[in-house]
Write an enzyme that holds these catalytic residues in place. Structure first.
Site, PDB file in Angstrom:
ATOM      1  N   THR A  87       0.875  -1.176   0.000  1.00  0.00           N
ATOM      2  CA  THR A  87       0.000   0.000   0.000  1.00  0.00           C
ATOM      3  C   THR A  87       0.907   1.219   0.000  1.00  0.00           C
ATOM      4  O   THR A  87       1.661   1.430   0.947  1.00  0.00           O
ATOM      5  CB  THR A  87      -0.883   0.029   1.260  1.00  0.00           C
ATOM      6  OG1 THR A  87      -1.624  -1.194   1.323  1.00  0.00           O
ATOM      7  CG2 THR A  87      -1.849   1.203   1.223  1.00  0.00           C
ATOM      8  N   LYS A 162      -7.995   1.390  -3.145  1.00  0.00           N
ATOM      9  CA  LYS A 162      -7.684   0.982  -1.766  1.00  0.00           C
ATOM     10  C   LYS A 162      -7.893   2.141  -0.775  1.00  0.00           C
ATOM     11  O   LYS A 162      -8.507   1.962   0.281  1.00  0.00           O
ATOM     12  CB  LYS A 162      -6.233   0.494  -1.726  1.00  0.00           C
ATOM     13  CG  LYS A 162      -5.604   0.410  -0.368  1.00  0.00           C
ATOM     14  CD  LYS A 162      -5.626  -0.965   0.217  1.00  0.00           C
ATOM     15  CE  LYS A 162      -5.158  -0.932   1.661  1.00  0.00           C
ATOM     16  NZ  LYS A 162      -5.192  -2.215   2.295  1.00  0.00           N
ATOM     17  N   LYS A 237      -1.955   5.077   8.547  1.00  0.00           N
ATOM     18  CA  LYS A 237      -1.149   5.142   7.315  1.00  0.00           C
ATOM     19  C   LYS A 237      -2.061   5.339   6.091  1.00  0.00           C
ATOM     20  O   LYS A 237      -1.822   6.212   5.264  1.00  0.00           O
ATOM     21  CB  LYS A 237      -0.348   3.831   7.156  1.00  0.00           C
ATOM     22  CG  LYS A 237       0.370   3.734   5.823  1.00  0.00           C
ATOM     23  CD  LYS A 237       0.976   2.365   5.545  1.00  0.00           C
ATOM     24  CE  LYS A 237       1.502   2.341   4.113  1.00  0.00           C
ATOM     25  NZ  LYS A 237       2.111   1.089   3.709  1.00  0.00           N
TER      26      LYS A 237
HETATM   27  P1  NAD Z   1       6.044  -5.584   7.397  1.00  0.00           P
HETATM   28  O1  NAD Z   1       6.746  -4.427   7.983  1.00  0.00           O
HETATM   29  O2  NAD Z   1       5.737  -6.775   8.254  1.00  0.00           O
HETATM   30  O3  NAD Z   1       6.872  -6.115   6.118  1.00  0.00           O
HETATM   31  C1  NAD Z   1       7.627  -5.337   5.251  1.00  0.00           C
HETATM   32  C2  NAD Z   1       8.916  -6.105   4.968  1.00  0.00           C
HETATM   33  O4  NAD Z   1       9.683  -5.388   3.995  1.00  0.00           O
HETATM   34  C3  NAD Z   1       9.810  -6.260   6.207  1.00  0.00           C
HETATM   35  O5  NAD Z   1      10.072  -7.641   6.436  1.00  0.00           O
HETATM   36  C4  NAD Z   1      11.079  -5.477   5.841  1.00  0.00           C
HETATM   37  O6  NAD Z   1      12.271  -6.065   6.372  1.00  0.00           O
HETATM   38  C5  NAD Z   1      11.039  -5.554   4.329  1.00  0.00           C
HETATM   39  N1  NAD Z   1      11.844  -4.525   3.666  1.00  0.00           N
HETATM   40  C6  NAD Z   1      11.957  -3.204   3.982  1.00  0.00           C
HETATM   41  N2  NAD Z   1      12.777  -2.570   3.120  1.00  0.00           N
HETATM   42  C7  NAD Z   1      13.184  -3.517   2.226  1.00  0.00           C
HETATM   43  C8  NAD Z   1      14.039  -3.482   1.090  1.00  0.00           C
HETATM   44  N3  NAD Z   1      14.629  -2.350   0.695  1.00  0.00           N
HETATM   45  N4  NAD Z   1      14.251  -4.640   0.410  1.00  0.00           N
HETATM   46  C9  NAD Z   1      13.642  -5.792   0.808  1.00  0.00           C
HETATM   47  N5  NAD Z   1      12.827  -5.891   1.885  1.00  0.00           N
HETATM   48  C10 NAD Z   1      12.609  -4.752   2.574  1.00  0.00           C
HETATM   49  O7  NAD Z   1       4.704  -5.015   6.746  1.00  0.00           O
HETATM   50  P2  NAD Z   1       3.414  -5.846   6.284  1.00  0.00           P
HETATM   51  O8  NAD Z   1       2.405  -5.844   7.378  1.00  0.00           O
HETATM   52  O9  NAD Z   1       3.847  -7.128   5.660  1.00  0.00           O
HETATM   53  O10 NAD Z   1       2.839  -4.860   5.159  1.00  0.00           O
HETATM   54  C11 NAD Z   1       3.393  -4.794   3.852  1.00  0.00           C
HETATM   55  C12 NAD Z   1       2.534  -3.869   3.012  1.00  0.00           C
HETATM   56  O11 NAD Z   1       1.202  -4.389   2.968  1.00  0.00           O
HETATM   57  C13 NAD Z   1       2.430  -2.438   3.556  1.00  0.00           C
HETATM   58  O12 NAD Z   1       2.475  -1.551   2.474  1.00  0.00           O
HETATM   59  C14 NAD Z   1       1.095  -2.430   4.275  1.00  0.00           C
HETATM   60  O13 NAD Z   1       0.515  -1.155   4.321  1.00  0.00           O
HETATM   61  C15 NAD Z   1       0.295  -3.374   3.385  1.00  0.00           C
HETATM   62  N6  NAD Z   1      -0.836  -4.021   4.076  1.00  0.00           N
HETATM   63  C16 NAD Z   1      -0.685  -4.575   5.308  1.00  0.00           C
HETATM   64  C17 NAD Z   1      -1.774  -5.168   5.929  1.00  0.00           C
HETATM   65  C18 NAD Z   1      -1.639  -5.805   7.301  1.00  0.00           C
HETATM   66  O14 NAD Z   1      -2.675  -6.126   7.909  1.00  0.00           O
HETATM   67  N7  NAD Z   1      -0.429  -6.029   7.808  1.00  0.00           N
HETATM   68  C19 NAD Z   1      -3.019  -5.212   5.280  1.00  0.00           C
HETATM   69  C20 NAD Z   1      -3.143  -4.678   3.990  1.00  0.00           C
HETATM   70  C21 NAD Z   1      -2.028  -4.070   3.400  1.00  0.00           C
END
Ligand code: NAD
Length: 290
Positions: A87, A162, A237
């Site tokens: 997102t 979204k 966010k």
């Molecule tokens: P998270 O923080 O658990 O995961 C993000 C991952 O990206 C981490 O493991 C981090 O180490 C990795 N990362 C950061 N920089 C990086 C790079 N340069 N190269 C490779 N890896 C890198 O977050 P999440 O909960 O998995 O969410 C991911 C996305 O999904 C976000 O944009 C969030 O808004 C969206 N989202 C999350 C949810 C939820 O319920 N968690 C629901 C819908 C959408």
């Protein structure tokens, strides 16, 4: 299919695991060095992307997505699909898509709804913007990771869908919580309020499916001491992204702006961080009319 998967966090790890379980050849990379069952580990994002037919990114925000895109676009084969499921702001999604298209790639922005449970269970909904041909290639992957994928138009439109959805969700959750707290003060029983509203014109997903009042309606995070679920900081966010888009597009969104300010207060100055976004109800319970 040969798939690169970059960003193996709470959402990315189970999505990548489901693709591997379905028989796809998945190579992953995460700066935190995460291991995922069935997924091969690459030493860099570029290595995970090179030779892949589809590269999926699931990253925290638009700045990181732009940086990762700078790294992987040159490493990808022409005609491959760059599928971003994070997102992010609409402007970053459109900038990354343009860069990918210039390099001969098919670009898709495909943010999800459904949360960690949906990622684990393969029941996410994908809102997709970008190339129709890319959408058709990615369709079989959407079917594994989710239960529904809607093509919403050109690049950026997935992110637009979204944030419009989550702006509605944030505002309806707040007003549902306000109404429960006011009902308490008016001496109206919560169960009676649910029975009326859930079958009347005030019904919504927030009331009917994710009721913020403990012990009322179906099981929800309210019944588990407001453990997320969907964390208040993630709602904040998305509401900030909605306001950024509203500013860029010159759209008047007074309730979206008020919802953002309330979640900002709740997460940054009160006890909302780490709690479900429906914990707005105990917040309102403690307050009076001002
Ligand atoms: P998270 O923080 O658990 O995961 C993000 C991952 O990206 C981490 O493991 C981090 O180490 C990795 N990362 C950061 N920089 C990086 C790079 N340069 N190269 C490779 N890896 C890198 O977050 P999440 O909960 O998995 O969410 C991911 C996305 O999904 C976000 O944009 C969030 O808004 C969206 N989202 C999350 C949810 C939820 O319920 N968690 C629901 C819908 C959408």
């Amino acid at each position: 299919m040969k798939i690169g998967f970059i960003g193996l966090g709470n959402m990315g790890a189970p999505m990548a695991a489901n693709l591997a379980k379905a028989g796809h050849e998945v190579t992953g990379f995460d700066t935190a060095g995460v291991e995922v069952e069935g997924v091969a580990n690459a030493a860099s994002a570029a290595e995970a992307a090179s030779g892949a037919e589809v590269v999926i990114t699931m990253l925290p925000n638009g700045d990181i997505l732009r940086r990762v895109a700078d790294e992987i676009v040159p490493a990808m084969d022409k005609g491959a699909v760059f599928l971003d499921c994070s997102t992010v702001d609409v402007a970053s999604a459109r900038a990354v898509a343009e860069k990918a298209q210039e390099a001969g790639l098919l670009a898709l922005d495909a943010p999800v709804s459904g949360g960690v449970g949906g990622a684990q269970g393969g029941t996410l909904t994908f809102m997709v913007g970008g190339d129709e041909k890319g959408f058709n290639i990615a369709k079989e992957l959407f079917d594994i990771m989710g239960q529904k994928a809607v093509h919403c138009g050109p690049s950026g439109n997935g992110q637009a869908a979204k944030i419009c959805n989550n702006m509605i969700l944030g505002a309806t959750m707040i007003v549902t919580c306000e109404a429960f707290a006011m009902a308490d003060k008016l001496g109206l029983d919560r169960q009676a309020m649910f029975d009326v509203v859930s079958t009347s014109s005030g019904y919504s997903w927030s009331m009917n499916t994710y009721c913020p009042a403990p012990g009322v309606g179906p099981q929800s995070p309210a019944d588990n001491d407001y453990k997320p679920g969907f964390a208040a900081e993630l709602m904040l966010k998305d509401l900030r992204l909605a306001q950024q888009a509203a500013t860029d597009a010159d759209a008047d969104t007074p309730l979206g702006a008020a919802a953002m300010r309330l979640y900002e207060e709740f997460v940054e100055r009160e006890d909302g961080k780490g709690r479900d976004f429906s914990a707005m109800l105990p917040r309102f319970e403690k307050r009076g009319h001002s």
